[in-house]
Design a protein around this motif. Structure first.
Motif, PDB file in Angstrom:
ATOM      1  N   ILE A 206       0.713  -1.219   0.082  1.00  0.00           N
ATOM      2  CA  ILE A 206      -0.174  -0.337   0.136  1.00  0.00           C
ATOM      3  C   ILE A 206       0.301   0.880  -0.198  1.00  0.00           C
ATOM      4  O   ILE A 206       0.477   2.343  -0.657  1.00  0.00           O
ATOM      5  CB  ILE A 206      -0.672   0.067   1.033  1.00  0.00           C
ATOM      6  N   LYS A 207       1.777   1.655   1.277  1.00  0.00           N
ATOM      7  CA  LYS A 207       2.602   2.219   1.106  1.00  0.00           C
ATOM      8  C   LYS A 207       3.541   2.688  -0.129  1.00  0.00           C
ATOM      9  O   LYS A 207       3.135   3.934  -1.263  1.00  0.00           O
ATOM     10  CB  LYS A 207       3.787   1.973   1.995  1.00  0.00           C
ATOM     11  N   ASN A 208       3.431   1.743  -1.045  1.00  0.00           N
ATOM     12  CA  ASN A 208       4.621   2.143  -2.161  1.00  0.00           C
ATOM     13  C   ASN A 208       3.433   2.445  -2.859  1.00  0.00           C
ATOM     14  O   ASN A 208       4.185   3.373  -4.203  1.00  0.00           O
ATOM     15  CB  ASN A 208       5.472   0.892  -2.649  1.00  0.00           C
ATOM     16  N   LEU A 209       2.538   1.760  -3.044  1.00  0.00           N
ATOM     17  CA  LEU A 209       1.432   2.101  -4.444  1.00  0.00           C
ATOM     18  C   LEU A 209       0.418   3.713  -3.618  1.00  0.00           C
ATOM     19  O   LEU A 209       0.594   3.845  -5.867  1.00  0.00           O
ATOM     20  CB  LEU A 209      -0.124   1.489  -4.667  1.00  0.00           C
ATOM     21  N   VAL A 246      -1.260   2.068  12.288  1.00  0.00           N
ATOM     22  CA  VAL A 246      -0.121   2.140  10.551  1.00  0.00           C
ATOM     23  C   VAL A 246      -1.879   2.554   9.367  1.00  0.00           C
ATOM     24  O   VAL A 246      -1.888   3.345   8.769  1.00  0.00           O
ATOM     25  CB  VAL A 246       0.089   0.568  10.578  1.00  0.00           C
ATOM     26  N   ALA A 247      -3.264   1.633  10.172  1.00  0.00           N
ATOM     27  CA  ALA A 247      -3.698   2.318   9.168  1.00  0.00           C
ATOM     28  C   ALA A 247      -4.310   3.618   8.425  1.00  0.00           C
ATOM     29  O   ALA A 247      -4.606   4.533   8.062  1.00  0.00           O
ATOM     30  CB  ALA A 247      -5.554   1.511   9.623  1.00  0.00           C
ATOM     31  N   GLU A 252      -3.721   8.931   6.502  1.00  0.00           N
ATOM     32  CA  GLU A 252      -3.627  10.250   6.429  1.00  0.00           C
ATOM     33  C   GLU A 252      -2.826  10.954   5.264  1.00  0.00           C
ATOM     34  O   GLU A 252      -2.078  12.284   4.398  1.00  0.00           O
ATOM     35  CB  GLU A 252      -2.325  10.237   7.872  1.00  0.00           C
ATOM     36  N   SER A 253      -1.447   9.989   5.011  1.00  0.00           N
ATOM     37  CA  SER A 253      -0.412  10.034   4.087  1.00  0.00           C
ATOM     38  C   SER A 253      -1.364   9.833   2.665  1.00  0.00           C
ATOM     39  O   SER A 253      -0.306  10.551   1.930  1.00  0.00           O
ATOM     40  CB  SER A 253       0.765   8.827   4.062  1.00  0.00           C
ATOM     41  N   ALA A 254      -1.859   9.459   2.567  1.00  0.00           N
ATOM     42  CA  ALA A 254      -2.442   9.368   1.182  1.00  0.00           C
ATOM     43  C   ALA A 254      -3.138  10.787   0.975  1.00  0.00           C
ATOM     44  O   ALA A 254      -3.646  10.972  -0.033  1.00  0.00           O
ATOM     45  CB  ALA A 254      -3.976   8.311   1.388  1.00  0.00           C
ATOM     46  N   ARG A 260      -6.264   8.946  -3.584  1.00  0.00           N
ATOM     47  CA  ARG A 260      -7.525   8.404  -3.089  1.00  0.00           C
ATOM     48  C   ARG A 260      -7.283   6.750  -2.544  1.00  0.00           C
ATOM     49  O   ARG A 260      -7.284   6.506  -3.257  1.00  0.00           O
ATOM     50  CB  ARG A 260      -8.927   8.981  -3.717  1.00  0.00           C
ATOM     51  N   ILE A 261      -7.845   6.782  -0.712  1.00  0.00           N
ATOM     52  CA  ILE A 261      -8.152   5.824  -0.414  1.00  0.00           C
ATOM     53  C   ILE A 261      -9.847   5.032  -0.898  1.00  0.00           C
ATOM     54  O   ILE A 261     -10.726   5.900  -0.524  1.00  0.00           O
ATOM     55  CB  ILE A 261      -7.298   5.300   0.914  1.00  0.00           C
ATOM     56  N   VAL A 262     -10.074   4.694  -1.182  1.00  0.00           N
ATOM     57  CA  VAL A 262     -11.860   4.117  -1.672  1.00  0.00           C
ATOM     58  C   VAL A 262     -11.892   3.283  -0.962  1.00  0.00           C
ATOM     59  O   VAL A 262     -11.628   1.541  -1.421  1.00  0.00           O
ATOM     60  CB  VAL A 262     -12.006   4.603  -3.327  1.00  0.00           C
TER      61      VAL A 262
END
Ligand code: ADP
Ligand code: MG
Length: 396
Positions: A206-209, A246-247, A252-254, A260-262
């Motif tokens: 997730i972090k890399n993407l 972490v979630a 936040e980082s997104a 966008r995190i959907v």
């Protein structure tokens, strides 16, 4: 750096050690239930045979952990390859030793040999230079087509090419080319769809993407840790309490990166994960305290489908629900069909369960690429260097 292709390696009349990943699923009765990994290596084997090479196959099967396990011998695998190839495959009963040396010495151009399960030797896992040299001594050149093992620093993967001229086979080359494209020059919008059970398995991914995609759609069990972190009640759904923070950080980082995190807006819930148990769809604000979320709901399917229809690059890993139970596969099937129907996009899927859903729906040819890798696919997308790719000689 680009790796040497099999096309640029002199294989004519050579003895070629070909590392493949034939770690195929086998039923209790001993039948191979999915031969995709074997089929995908046929172009490389045929090319070598057309070039009058002797093909010496090396693979592992299962986890024998350094000792001979009768049920993990490769006879059935060799038989299957022989059928698919339409020619005899001589399966040897050892990995190295005098019998193997002799069989190789007597092999003629166009012969196909298969060494015994390389994980019968504990040195396969120790990076042993001695084993690497013994294997290298059997051949003139080394070709790697074992993309699904590329994340392992195993001797036959990362050690042998230190002692032989090496190149990537057609399968490994194709896998890497697709992943390189999605990670370095993806057409936009770039959408990732992630599911499966746990956030903890996929944090690096997730972090890399987040740094590469326009949107990440999250379904499956993983979604509930995010929903809980956002303050929703999720009942008895799968939540990794240790990963709530972490979630939160990922969300936040997104935001900070403009990705966008959907997340699901509705989910299918049930009191017990069991076939035939009553289940219904609820909005995420209304997940009952005594129920478990087991699939994405129709409004979520619609939202995710909308995202995928606009995308020009799509990668997908992980089911949207508990696919072991037929009733809870609707979201996953709908998503698979939605992705497959986008013919404008580079559509890429990977992961064991994900690939088997695509196969079961007969959609494999409707994706631009379905990876043979699980762990290797995910680690590449996490931005890690894969030892199996690193070890191959660079292109001139
Ligand atoms: P892949 O093999 O394609 O990489 P994973 O192994 O990450 O996929 O995830 C598959 C697993 O995720 C399945 O066993 C499925 O039951 C589980 N899963 C999906 N959704 C849920 C959910 N809502 N609750 C619990 N487990 C789930
Ligand atoms: Mg899996």
């Amino acid at each position: 750096m680009a790796k040497r292709s099999i096309r640029d390696l002199d294989v004519h009349n050579k003895k070629v050690l070909l590392r493949v990943d034939y770690n195929v699923p086998i039923s209790k009765e001993g039948a191979i239930t999915d031969d995709k990994r074997i089929i995908e290596t046929l172009p490389t084997i045929r090319y070598l045979l057309e070039n009058d090479a002797v093909v010496i196959l090396v693979t592992h099967l299962g986890r024998p952990e350094g000792k001979v396990v009768e049920s993990l011998r490769l006879d059935r695998v060799a038989q299957k390859l022989s059928t698919l190839l339409g020619k005899p495959v001589r399966k040897l009963d050892s990995v190295i030793g005098p019998d193997v040396t002799e069989a190789v010495a007597h092999a003629k151009p166009g012969d196909v040999l298969m060494l015994e399960n390389v994980r019968f030797l504990k040195d396969e896992k120790t990076g042993s230079e001695e084993l690497a040299k013994s294997l290298a001594a059997l051949a003139d050149v080394y070709v790697d087509d074992a993309f699904a093992t590329a994340h392992r620093p195993d001797t036959s993967v990362a050690g042998v090419p230190q002692f032989l001229p090496s190149a990537a086979g057609f399968l490994l080359e194709r896998e890497v080319r697709v992943l390189e494209t999605v990670t370095t020059s993806a057409k936009r919008p770039f959408v990732a769809i992630l599911g499966g059970a746990k956030v903890s398995d996929k944090i690096g991914l997730i972090k890399n993407l987040l740094t590469k995609t326009d949107a990440i759609l999250i379904g499956g069990g993983m979604a509930f840790t995010f929903l809980k972190a956002m303050g929703y009640g999720v009942g008895f759904s799968l939540v990794e309490e240790d990963y709530l923070k972490v979630a939160d950080e990922i969300l936040e980082s997104a935001k900070a990166q403009g990705t966008r995190i959907v997340l699901p807006v509705d989910v299918v819930v049930t009191a017990e994960i069991k076939a035939g148990n009553p289940h219904r769809t609820v909005d995420i604000e209304e997940i009952p305290a005594d129920q478990i979320g087991v699939d994405i709901g129709p409004r979520t399917i619609e939202a995710f489908t909308h995202e995928t229809s606009n995308a020009r690059t799509i990668i997908w890993n992980g089911p949207m629900g508990v696919i072991e139970i037929p009733e809870f596969t609707e979201g996953t099937k709908a998503l698979a069909r939605a992705i497959a129907s986008n013919k404008e996009a580079l559509t890429v899927a990977g992961g064991g369960e994900t690939a088997s859903v695509i196969d079961a729906l007969g959609l494999q040819d409707d994706f631009k690429h379905v990876s043979t890798g699980g762990g290797a696919f995910l680690e590449y997308l996490e931005g890690k260097q894969l030892p199996g790719i690193e070890a191959i000689d660079s292109a001139d």
